[in-house]
Scaffold this active site. Structure first.
Site, PDB file in Angstrom:
ATOM      1  N   ILE A 170       1.174  -1.344  -0.078  1.00 11.87           N
ATOM      2  CA  ILE A 170      -0.460  -0.172  -0.108  1.00 11.87           C
ATOM      3  C   ILE A 170       1.067   1.358  -0.115  1.00 11.87           C
ATOM      4  O   ILE A 170       2.347   1.212   0.671  1.00 11.87           O
ATOM      5  CB  ILE A 170      -0.840   0.031   1.366  1.00 11.87           C
ATOM      6  CG1 ILE A 170      -0.068   0.720   2.614  1.00 11.87           C
ATOM      7  CG2 ILE A 170      -1.842  -1.206   1.244  1.00 11.87           C
ATOM      8  CD1 ILE A 170      -1.070   0.225   3.852  1.00 11.87           C
ATOM      9  N   CYS A 171       0.376   2.415  -0.809  1.00 16.74           N
ATOM     10  CA  CYS A 171       1.034   3.496  -0.923  1.00 16.74           C
ATOM     11  C   CYS A 171       0.876   3.942   0.275  1.00 16.74           C
ATOM     12  O   CYS A 171      -0.237   4.438   0.821  1.00 16.74           O
ATOM     13  CB  CYS A 171       0.943   4.503  -1.796  1.00 16.74           C
ATOM     14  SG  CYS A 171       1.419   5.997  -2.216  1.00 16.74           S
TER      15      CYS A 171
END
Length: 165
Positions: free
Chosen positions: A115-116
């Site tokens: 995930i960013c």
């Protein structure tokens, strides 16, 4: 930058003291003990507030973590595998949390389902080394990501509810 609800959640997660990563074998065991204590406290707080949303476990060395996380949307529970490795430069470098089954389904994700967290979480982590740990990564990284991305992915029809009965 942090809302009142998040601030309250954070204040209930113990801050860590020991600055050690997997390379510092002797001290890492002590850091790992702190990590587990913070995670246990965070999970207990979540259960008491009715917002239990993940389970984690690690390998014996505490370098690979895996488990489940879930998000409730319209009274339906969407469950995902979660995994991450502890970087060798931990705690200076935050763990990169991955939801492998969502790989490629959103722009806010890197290859492998990571995930960013670049814009919001990583600067906060950097300011709080070594006080932040895995529980903080879950509370400040994965929880808000799920809250934003999962409803969007559901509405776009990219993920659908799976009845686990």
């Amino acid at each position: 930058m942090v809302d009142d609800s998040t601030r309250k959640t954070l204040s209930n997660i113990p801050l860590l003291q020991i600055r050690a990563g997997p390379r510092e074998k002797d001290v890492w065991v002590q850091r790992l003990k702190e990590e587990y204590q913070a995670l246990i406290k965070y999970v207990e707080n979540n259960k008491q507030s009715g917002s239990d949303w993940f389970r984690l476990e690690s390998n014996k060395e505490g370098t690979k973590w895996f488990g489940k996380c879930w998000y409730m949307h319209n009274l339906l529970k969407y469950e995902f595998d979660v995994e991450f490795d502890i970087p060798v430069t931990y705690p200076t470098t935050a763990p990169e949390i991955a939801l492998p089954e969502l790989d490629g389904k959103t722009a806010k994700m890197y290859r492998g389902g990571k995930i960013c967290l670049t814009d919001h979480f990583k600067p906060l982590w950097a300011r709080n080394v070594p006080k932040f740990g895995i529980a903080h990564a879950m509370a400040l990284g994965l929880a808000p990501w799920l809250a934003v991305e999962v409803p969007d992915l559901i509405e776009k029809g990219i993920i659908t509810y799976k009845d686990n009965c």
